[in-house]
Design a protein around this motif. Sequence first.
Motif, PDB file in Angstrom:
ATOM      1  N   ASN A 119      48.362  33.871  23.498  1.00  0.00           N
ATOM      2  CA  ASN A 119      48.957  34.407  24.710  1.00  0.00           C
ATOM      3  C   ASN A 119      48.294  35.726  25.117  1.00  0.00           C
ATOM      4  N   SER A 120      47.767  35.754  26.363  1.00  0.00           N
ATOM      5  CA  SER A 120      47.355  37.026  26.944  1.00  0.00           C
ATOM      6  C   SER A 120      46.088  37.624  26.341  1.00  0.00           C
ATOM      7  N   CYS A 121      45.277  36.811  25.660  1.00  0.00           N
ATOM      8  CA  CYS A 121      43.954  37.295  25.251  1.00  0.00           C
ATOM      9  C   CYS A 121      42.907  36.399  25.907  1.00  0.00           C
ATOM     10  N   TYR A 122      41.828  36.987  26.376  1.00  0.00           N
ATOM     11  CA  TYR A 122      40.793  36.234  27.073  1.00  0.00           C
ATOM     12  C   TYR A 122      39.410  36.568  26.543  1.00  0.00           C
ATOM     13  N   ASP A 123      38.516  35.583  26.678  1.00  0.00           N
ATOM     14  CA  ASP A 123      37.118  35.766  26.281  1.00  0.00           C
ATOM     15  C   ASP A 123      36.256  35.719  27.540  1.00  0.00           C
ATOM     16  N   TYR A 124      35.245  36.561  27.585  1.00  0.00           N
ATOM     17  CA  TYR A 124      34.298  36.547  28.698  1.00  0.00           C
ATOM     18  C   TYR A 124      33.111  35.662  28.332  1.00  0.00           C
ATOM     19  N   GLY A 125      32.848  34.678  29.179  1.00  0.00           N
ATOM     20  CA  GLY A 125      31.742  33.756  28.953  1.00  0.00           C
ATOM     21  C   GLY A 125      30.412  34.374  29.384  1.00  0.00           C
ATOM     22  N   PRO A 126      29.327  33.575  29.352  1.00  0.00           N
ATOM     23  CA  PRO A 126      27.982  34.099  29.645  1.00  0.00           C
ATOM     24  C   PRO A 126      27.893  34.832  30.981  1.00  0.00           C
ATOM     25  N   LEU A 127      28.563  34.364  32.026  1.00  0.00           N
ATOM     26  CA  LEU A 127      28.509  35.078  33.305  1.00  0.00           C
ATOM     27  C   LEU A 127      29.513  36.222  33.343  1.00  0.00           C
ATOM     28  N   GLY A 128      30.669  36.018  32.729  1.00  0.00           N
ATOM     29  CA  GLY A 128      31.704  37.048  32.727  1.00  0.00           C
ATOM     30  C   GLY A 128      31.251  38.325  32.050  1.00  0.00           C
ATOM     31  N   ILE A 129      30.546  38.171  30.918  1.00  0.00           N
ATOM     32  CA  ILE A 129      30.127  39.377  30.204  1.00  0.00           C
ATOM     33  C   ILE A 129      29.043  40.117  30.996  1.00  0.00           C
ATOM     34  N   GLU A 130      28.208  39.381  31.736  1.00  0.00           N
ATOM     35  CA  GLU A 130      27.216  40.074  32.584  1.00  0.00           C
ATOM     36  C   GLU A 130      27.923  40.864  33.685  1.00  0.00           C
ATOM     37  N   LEU A 131      28.902  40.226  34.326  1.00  0.00           N
ATOM     38  CA  LEU A 131      29.659  40.896  35.389  1.00  0.00           C
ATOM     39  C   LEU A 131      30.373  42.138  34.838  1.00  0.00           C
ATOM     40  N   LYS A 132      31.026  41.969  33.700  1.00  0.00           N
ATOM     41  CA  LYS A 132      31.763  43.092  33.108  1.00  0.00           C
ATOM     42  C   LYS A 132      30.795  44.216  32.714  1.00  0.00           C
ATOM     43  N   ASN A 133      29.692  43.852  32.082  1.00  0.00           N
ATOM     44  CA  ASN A 133      28.704  44.882  31.708  1.00  0.00           C
ATOM     45  C   ASN A 133      28.133  45.587  32.939  1.00  0.00           C
ATOM     46  N   ASN A 134      27.902  44.843  34.003  1.00  0.00           N
ATOM     47  CA  ASN A 134      27.389  45.455  35.232  1.00  0.00           C
ATOM     48  C   ASN A 134      28.394  46.441  35.828  1.00  0.00           C
ATOM     49  N   LEU A 135      29.675  46.074  35.749  1.00  0.00           N
ATOM     50  CA  LEU A 135      30.719  46.976  36.247  1.00  0.00           C
ATOM     51  C   LEU A 135      30.759  48.266  35.424  1.00  0.00           C
ATOM     52  N   LYS A 136      30.682  48.109  34.109  1.00  0.00           N
ATOM     53  CA  LYS A 136      30.686  49.291  33.237  1.00  0.00           C
ATOM     54  C   LYS A 136      29.482  50.183  33.526  1.00  0.00           C
ATOM     55  N   LYS A 137      28.333  49.533  33.703  1.00  0.00           N
ATOM     56  CA  LYS A 137      27.100  50.277  33.957  1.00  0.00           C
ATOM     57  C   LYS A 137      27.200  51.049  35.267  1.00  0.00           C
TER      58      LYS A 137
END
Lengths: 466, 466
Positions: free
Chosen positions: A39-57
């Motif tokens: 419940n309420s935990c999610y994993d970022y897939g190959p595109l999700g982690i790129e998007l998230k890393n780009n946002l952080k950057k």
Amino acid sequence: MSKKSDKSEDKQDTMEKIVSLAKRRGFIFQSSEIYGGINSCYDYGPLGIELKNNLKKAWWKEMVQLRDDVAGLDSSILMHPKIWEASGHLEGFTDPLVDCKKCKKRFRADHLLESKGIKPDFRQADFKKHKIKCPECDGELTEIRDFNLMFKTFMGALENKASEIYLRPETAQGIYVNFENVRMSANKKMPFGIAQIGKAFRNEITPGNFTFRTREFEQMEMQYFVHPAEAEKWFEYWQQQRFEWYQKMGLNKAKLKLRRHKNNELAHYAKAAVDIEYDFPFADKELEGIHNRGDFDLKRHEEFSGHDLKILDEDSKEKYLPYIIETSGGIDRSVLAFIVDAYTEMEARSGDKDAKHETETVLKLHKDLAPIKIAILPLSKKEKLEELSMSVYGQLKENYMCAYDTTQTIGKRYRRQDEIGTPYCVTIDFDSLEDKKVTVRDRDSMKQDRVNIKELRDYFREKFGY
Amino acid sequence: MSKKSDKSEDKQDTMEKIVSLAKRRGFIFQSSEIYGGINSCYDYGPLGIELKNNLKKAWWKEMVQLRDDVAGLDSSILMHPKIWEASGHLEGFTDPLVDCKKCKKRFRADHLLESKGIKPDFRQADFKKHKIKCPECDGELTEIRDFNLMFKTFMGALENKASEIYLRPETAQGIYVNFENVRMSANKKMPFGIAQIGKAFRNEITPGNFTFRTREFEQMEMQYFVHPAEAEKWFEYWQQQRFEWYQKMGLNKAKLKLRRHKNNELAHYAKAAVDIEYDFPFADKELEGIHNRGDFDLKRHEEFSGHDLKILDEDSKEKYLPYIIETSGGIDRSVLAFIVDAYTEMEARSGDKDAKHETETVLKLHKDLAPIKIAILPLSKKEKLEELSMSVYGQLKENYMCAYDTTQTIGKRYRRQDEIGTPYCVTIDFDSLEDKKVTVRDRDSMKQDRVNIKELRDYFREKFGY
């Protein structure tokens, strides 16, 4: 059906499409899915982690790299337990819960009150007076008790009171306790800020709305230390800065708003607070909070640690405890907002004849956020063409996250790239073998440029700025 | 004193200098320091987080961006507890402990045996037979019992067996349970890999050696899924790839070695294992492990989840469970290795007359890893000079993490930048006002180039490749 319920159905529909797209294309998966999920935990897939890393950057560039007055930090998740005494979390970071005496189910007291239209001033509320019963079985409810939202664990070989530690419920405290270390080592003059990106954990009783409220989440926080007399000025400044940043990164201005907290909404540490809210399909919800925390935090850490955290003003010789202006953003909910905001359905437009009457999905992400920057699409699998295409791919991937796709028609491939927000597609055709030029297609304008392969790197440097 | 002990004192001295530099310049702080610290947790300061992020970025580029056969992932720290049953961690991820019945102190049984020169085959060892007593008070010791290294916590409102979850002790399992999700969404053909960077937690009884062994740490792991017949080939391939990568990023080849595990050293899941070791001042220690895990993990997850994780070979129609070749690197210990390896003491050479006879420290970090890429140093604080310097700074910081420093002599400023590994210093002098040129000094060669300000961006693009 009224117009209002139509709209709310549309919105639910949008969320379902986004959750489905997120899974199918590899942005976000349910954690532990093959085990039925957690419940309420999610994993970022190959595109999700790129998007998230780009946002952080992008955030780090804006808040640290481009500024002289902010230094970065990465403090640990596990910290000295006394920090949570000082911060007030051990005592006050709680949800009010009630149990049903009959069916044993558990509920948030404030949510039960709200559902009855009663203002959830739950600490004083008398459930009996309002005759509130269990919503499931109509049974009698227990007294309200406070439930702490911090995850507790034990460090060392023994499980006892002395070894209890907590997963941090916010990254901010790691900044406050490093105030002196950062100020001295980075040689910062007042006013200055400390920025940090990191995970935090809250044992929420009612998480929900996909990745909006989760028990494990990531924050991007900046704590700005100022002279008390300047706190109000900086509080205004940071509201504007942060509000503009979300727009600069592509969020629709009409869906964003600044909402000032009323005095009775303020957290125990806050003198004033403003939320940056986004109009999600499920409601207007907070992306980031900007708070004037006064000297609450440093005063408490002085008291509990015994360390002097005051600043000596070299000119006036005044000694003072800085006020803190905090900008606290949620990364997971921002990623969700950027996906929701970018999600666009339009008439088929990609030039694929088979698909003329289908709706096409385009994810109009800011090019800095898009997971894949450039897709290389050879028109056919002929060896000569693949050879040239691979060399173009090899040249571009050195600087950009690229995709290489040879399957199905070119129209279908355009649509697959549109759906994940790829800003540019490079098509290599048989003419390319002769004229050493390729066609670059822009996701949004659909404009096509014929570019010399030798000039491709400069062409994209112009587009991306790097 | 023998030559050997001289050397070991030198090495201890080196570690002390590095720990001191790390704190003073803002690379690494003890976590919760104002509260007396928390054992084995560390915070990365303004320079440390840049170095760590640069290392992650370099790894991600090498393992994901430049490869077609590896996809990225970011799975959550909290996962379904059954995963740790399947992985074997719940049962087998333990340290053997004994207590002293008299003074109640606790010890690692294997360490006590080792200290007596007894091979720590502790599960069979009879403490009484070897007459091993408490090293502190000579008291009698209890039987050995297994202590699980996973941090346990509770999710949801109740603290009971059903709500027990764990902080992941490795990121690998998050990859295995997403094998199908990633393969399908990223449309990967065999063989392919999944790469992930993230935190993991182990309740070590004896952490130590600064950031080498900590209870909270970050991993960079890649799991490569192959046909069983090709496992040995890929196991060799990845050893070479990873061994070369550390050298490419600047580690001294003479201090690196590949150490193959003997059969009795292998973990329960491993068919074969090789460590990449670095010659730290305290010992040769593992930076990264490359393992042939066979089909242990996917077989267990099939069994415990009930999901078929097999692959159908389209050509041969064979159905098989892939073998996994794992490359598992520690980020914190790699950061430490890069600092240790870069740490260089040399005769003063920076041109600062006051410091002629002092030893200078130069951190010879690879330029991709250096926290600050370029320092802008106006020769004086004269307004005209500062104006020009700020415009150079403003232009460069758009693409590079830069520092701007006007304090003290130019020699002292060079030394400060050398000490933190800044590859280039840009000096702006009074001639610059006339000829619009600046002096770029190279950290290692000390060579000085006079560069036209207009060409500075191209000059550094050439140096950094972006």
